[in-house]
Design a protein around this motif. Structure first.
Motif, PDB file in Angstrom:
ATOM      1  N   HIS B 351      47.637  56.109  43.564  1.00 26.95           N
ATOM      2  CA  HIS B 351      46.230  55.712  43.442  1.00 26.95           C
ATOM      3  C   HIS B 351      46.008  54.212  43.612  1.00 26.95           C
ATOM      4  O   HIS B 351      44.910  53.788  43.927  1.00 26.95           O
ATOM      5  CB  HIS B 351      45.663  56.171  42.096  1.00 26.95           C
ATOM      6  N   LEU B 352      47.061  53.412  43.387  1.00 24.27           N
ATOM      7  CA  LEU B 352      46.882  51.966  43.569  1.00 24.27           C
ATOM      8  C   LEU B 352      46.984  51.573  45.044  1.00 24.27           C
ATOM      9  O   LEU B 352      46.711  50.433  45.401  1.00 24.27           O
ATOM     10  CB  LEU B 352      47.937  51.197  42.764  1.00 24.27           C
ATOM     11  N   ASP B 357      41.987  46.518  48.745  1.00 18.26           N
ATOM     12  CA  ASP B 357      41.764  45.565  47.662  1.00 18.26           C
ATOM     13  C   ASP B 357      40.636  44.631  48.076  1.00 18.26           C
ATOM     14  O   ASP B 357      40.822  43.711  48.847  1.00 18.26           O
ATOM     15  CB  ASP B 357      43.047  44.778  47.415  1.00 18.26           C
ATOM     16  N   THR B 359      38.323  43.315  45.697  1.00 14.83           N
ATOM     17  CA  THR B 359      37.746  42.526  44.615  1.00 14.83           C
ATOM     18  C   THR B 359      38.700  41.510  44.008  1.00 14.83           C
ATOM     19  O   THR B 359      38.275  40.543  43.421  1.00 14.83           O
ATOM     20  CB  THR B 359      37.282  43.450  43.478  1.00 14.83           C
ATOM     21  N   SER B 360      39.997  41.757  44.124  1.00 14.47           N
ATOM     22  CA  SER B 360      40.917  40.882  43.418  1.00 14.47           C
ATOM     23  C   SER B 360      41.077  39.553  44.148  1.00 14.47           C
ATOM     24  O   SER B 360      40.921  39.454  45.347  1.00 14.47           O
ATOM     25  CB  SER B 360      42.273  41.555  43.259  1.00 14.47           C
ATOM     26  N   SER B 428      45.829  44.818  41.514  1.00 11.82           N
ATOM     27  CA  SER B 428      45.244  46.159  41.551  1.00 11.82           C
ATOM     28  C   SER B 428      43.879  46.131  42.230  1.00 11.82           C
ATOM     29  O   SER B 428      43.111  45.176  42.073  1.00 11.82           O
ATOM     30  CB  SER B 428      45.096  46.673  40.120  1.00 11.82           C
ATOM     31  N   TYR B 430      41.515  47.853  41.316  1.00 11.54           N
ATOM     32  CA  TYR B 430      40.528  48.146  40.283  1.00 11.54           C
ATOM     33  C   TYR B 430      40.150  46.861  39.547  1.00 11.54           C
ATOM     34  O   TYR B 430      40.895  45.882  39.558  1.00 11.54           O
ATOM     35  CB  TYR B 430      41.090  49.157  39.289  1.00 11.54           C
ATOM     36  N   TRP B 434      39.273  46.317  33.293  1.00  8.51           N
ATOM     37  CA  TRP B 434      39.335  47.770  33.092  1.00  8.51           C
ATOM     38  C   TRP B 434      40.782  48.253  33.215  1.00  8.51           C
ATOM     39  O   TRP B 434      41.257  49.045  32.424  1.00  8.51           O
ATOM     40  CB  TRP B 434      38.457  48.471  34.141  1.00  8.51           C
ATOM     41  N   GLN B 435      41.451  47.743  34.249  1.00  6.35           N
ATOM     42  CA  GLN B 435      42.835  48.141  34.477  1.00  6.35           C
ATOM     43  C   GLN B 435      43.686  47.781  33.272  1.00  6.35           C
ATOM     44  O   GLN B 435      44.576  48.529  32.855  1.00  6.35           O
ATOM     45  CB  GLN B 435      43.368  47.447  35.732  1.00  6.35           C
ATOM     46  N   THR B 438      42.958  49.966  30.297  1.00  5.56           N
ATOM     47  CA  THR B 438      43.422  51.326  30.547  1.00  5.56           C
ATOM     48  C   THR B 438      44.938  51.434  30.510  1.00  5.56           C
ATOM     49  O   THR B 438      45.493  52.331  29.871  1.00  5.56           O
ATOM     50  CB  THR B 438      42.929  51.791  31.937  1.00  5.56           C
TER      51      THR B 438
END
Lengths: 172, 476
Positions: B351-352, B357, B359-360, B428, B430, B434-435, B438
């Motif tokens: 999933h990663l 990518d 946003t990072s 990530s 995400y 959040w990451q 989580t």
């Protein structure tokens, strides 16, 4: 040898170790207490005195008849659409006993998908699912009441209905 | 019908497979009980899990129905092959280890108290069926698919790779994850004869109960005083995150168990060290994607020990060292390759890796670093600060103790794994916060035992001042 001649540095090392050991001993006790506090009152007694059958009735509660209906009427590869309200942000946000969320996970491998309640949308989802899919609707919010064209009810209970989608070729 | 008898039968079968493997591994009448000490149950349970997992995967590959009678014969054969194979693996580290553990009543009391606590905790955790989170949507979901569709050619691959509806994830979330825990759960279903919801977590929960005992065994073999090592072990096993590994976050328990076994192997006699290392690596790569990162960290840590402790006349990359290292890691590499090949064939991606990518950026690295430091290394409002304090203790230890094999191995392992996790989370796709919320607490719990063992170095005694006979290579 270093350890054979303890000096001020060794004393500092030992002081650090004592401080950490004392703090950790306190933290051990605190963690154990916090861990137990997270369980509801009386759950410890129930853990030892409640049979699995009683747990089944207690914890699955309103979900159990839904699960039994899904398991009895659908095959493992079935696709079960469970409409949810637009205000729900996740499957588990459903107000009615988390029924959609729980049945989604507990009824696996049957897929129970939450979709929004707009009739055109969830019917479109059913159409998009593939010609060979066997589609079911698990209605727990009354979306099919008065709108059950092409649907055949196979099971129902308080607040829910399980309906098969009838295909154009006549198969459900 | 969900029944503790079915669950106990399945667990008993798994323990039996483990005992068969241990018989082949140790060739001793006591099955290695004396040599492995408190770690024996974890080694046995891990071998049993691997036997169940490998034989279950074989049954699934041949589209055979998953039943206890179909499962047992291949499991017994796999268990024997695992044990016999492990016996032939020689550790790349040639340093001798004398492994007489300290006899201390406090450790027996601690072990008994822990066992009583976890039995109660498991009874509590089984009060609630799991219906959300990774356990439900990855491991249990895969187990249900596997069990329900076993004996039905083609359906498994179809379901795993299919997003049944546009814009909805596959119902087996993160389908590319390794299969071990799912196979253990499917084994429970096989004994129950149906999908059950309460007792199915037992095989993974028991990993959470057993790795602390193995950590206690490492502490018993340390030359550091009990008053120093016991609070470290106690704080770790009672820290909220690892303790939760007994209920909803169970899958991390198997990863922690693998890390503890890797470190425990350092304290073993060299005849068995390589076999336990190979077993731990297998357990890790078969459980979670993080297993690959930990295997890479194991290679670096092994190399670090080699650099420091090799005989002056030998090159670092001497042929024997390289070949033995490859032999230890080879079974895990094969399992990893088979798993990746299956994912490739089924069209599954981690999933990663399945979206760009977008946003990072540099801020992710800063935010993630702050998260590591404040939440998992120096979180003084919780026992999570244990890792930071333990590493400070390692740094403050006398240089000679830092260079000894076990604490050095543990410290390098922690550093490499923690750095890899940091880089993965910082890059990530995400949102980083959040990451972190989580995944951060779970994955940093994986390597916390390594930090604890590194800390033993602070007060480890020199061999010539210890009152007991000289023990393991590192004294820790």
């Amino acid at each position: 040898m270093e350890a054979a001649s303890p000096g001020p540095v060794d004393a500092l090392r030992r002081a650090f170790a004592i401080a950490v050991a004392v703090w950790l001993t306190y933290a051990c006790v605190r963690s154990a207490v916090r861990a137990y506090e997270k369980w509801p009152d009386g759950s410890h007694e129930r853990a030892w005195t409640t049979s699995l059958a009683e747990r089944d009735a207690l914890m699955l509660g309103p979900i159990r008849p839904v699960l039994e209906a899904i398991e009895a009427h659908t095959d493992p590869t079935a696709l079960v659409l469970a409409p949810i309200r637009p205000s729900s942000t996740a499957f588990v946000d459903i107000a009615t006993h988390n029924m959609v969320g729980r049945s989604r996970f507990l009824a696996l491998p049957r897929i129970v998908v939450g979709v929004d309640t707009e009739v055109t949308t969830w019917r479109a989802r059913a159409r998009d699912a593939g010609a060979n899919e066997r589609i079911w609707v698990l209605d727990m919010i009354g979306v099919t009441v008065g709108d059950d064209a092409d649907l055949v009810e196979h099971a129902s209970g308080p607040g829910w209905r399980l309906l098969a989608v009838v295909r154009e070729d006549g198969e459900d | 019908m969900d029944s503790y008898w079915n669950a106990l039968a399945a667990c008993g079968a798994q323990a039996l497979y483990g005992a068969i493997a241990l018989a082949a591994f140790t060739r001793r009448r006591d099955l290695g009980l004396h040599a492995l000490g408190f770690a024996w149950p974890l080694v046995c349970w891990s071998l049993g899990a691997l036997a169940v997992g490998a034989s279950g995967a074989l049954l699934a590959a041949f589209d055979l129905r998953l039943t206890p009678t179909a499962w047992a014969p291949p499991a017994v054969v796999v268990a024997f092959l695992l044990g016999a194979g492990a016996r032939r693996v020689t550790s790349p580290d040639a340093a001798p280890a004398r492994t007489a553990p300290r006899v201390g009543a406090l450790w027996w009391i601690a072990a008994a108290a822990w066992t009583a606590l976890v039995i109660d905790w498991i009874a509590l955790a089984n009060y609630l069926p799991v219906f959300q989170g990774d356990e439900a949507s990855i491991w249990a979901a895969k187990a249900k698919v596997l069990f329900s569709l076993s004996g039905d050619p083609g359906e498994l691959a179809t379901l795993l790779s299919s997003d049944r509806l546009p814009d909805h994830r596959s119902h087996v979330h993160m389908a590319a994850y390794p299969w071990l825990v799912s196979l253990l759960q499917a084994h429970q279903y096989a004994w129950a004869g149906e999908v059950v919801h309460f007792t199915v977590r037992l095989p993974a929960q028991l990993f959470g109960a057993l790795w602390p005992l193995a950590l206690m065994e490492i502490a018993r073999r340390s030359t550091a005083p009990t008053w120093w090592t016991l609070p470290l072990v106690g704080a770790l096993v009672l820290a909220p995150i690892p303790l939760r590994g007994l209920d909803t976050g169970q899958a991390m328990s198997t990863v922690i168990a693998g890390v503890v076994l890797l470190v425990f192997a350092r304290t073993l006699d060299r005849r068995w060290r390589g076999g336990v290392e190979a077993l731990a690596l297998l357990l890790l790569v078969a459980t979670k994607p993080e297993g690959a990162a930990i295997m890479a960290a194991w290679a670096v840590a092994t190399l670090a020990v080699r650099v420091v402790s090799r005989p002056a006349t030998e090159r670092v990359f001497a042929r024997v060292f390289v070949l033995r290292s490859i032999a230890v890691g080879a079974p895990a590499l094969v399992v990893f390759a088979v798993h990746q090949a299956a994912n490739l064939a089924w069209g599954l991606e981690h999933h990663l890796a399945d979206r760009a990518d977008s946003t990072s950026g540099a801020t992710h690295f800063v935010t993630a670093f702050v998260n590591v430091m404040t939440r998992h290394v120096f979180a003084f409002d919780a026992t999570a600060a244990l890792a930071g304090l333990a590493l400070v203790a390692f740094v403050l230890a006398p240089a000679r103790r830092r260079r000894s094999a076990t604490p050095l191995f543990a410290a390098v392992l922690w550093l490499c794994v923690a750095t890899t996790y940091y880089l993965v989370l910082a890059t990530s796709p995400y949102p980083v916060e959040w990451q972190w919320v989580t995944a951060g607490p779970r994955i940093y719990a994986h390597v916390a035992p390594a930090a604890v063992v590194a800390a033993f170095a602070l007060l480890a005694r020199e061999p010539d001042e210890a009152s007991e006979p000289v023990r393991s290579d590192g004294g820790a």
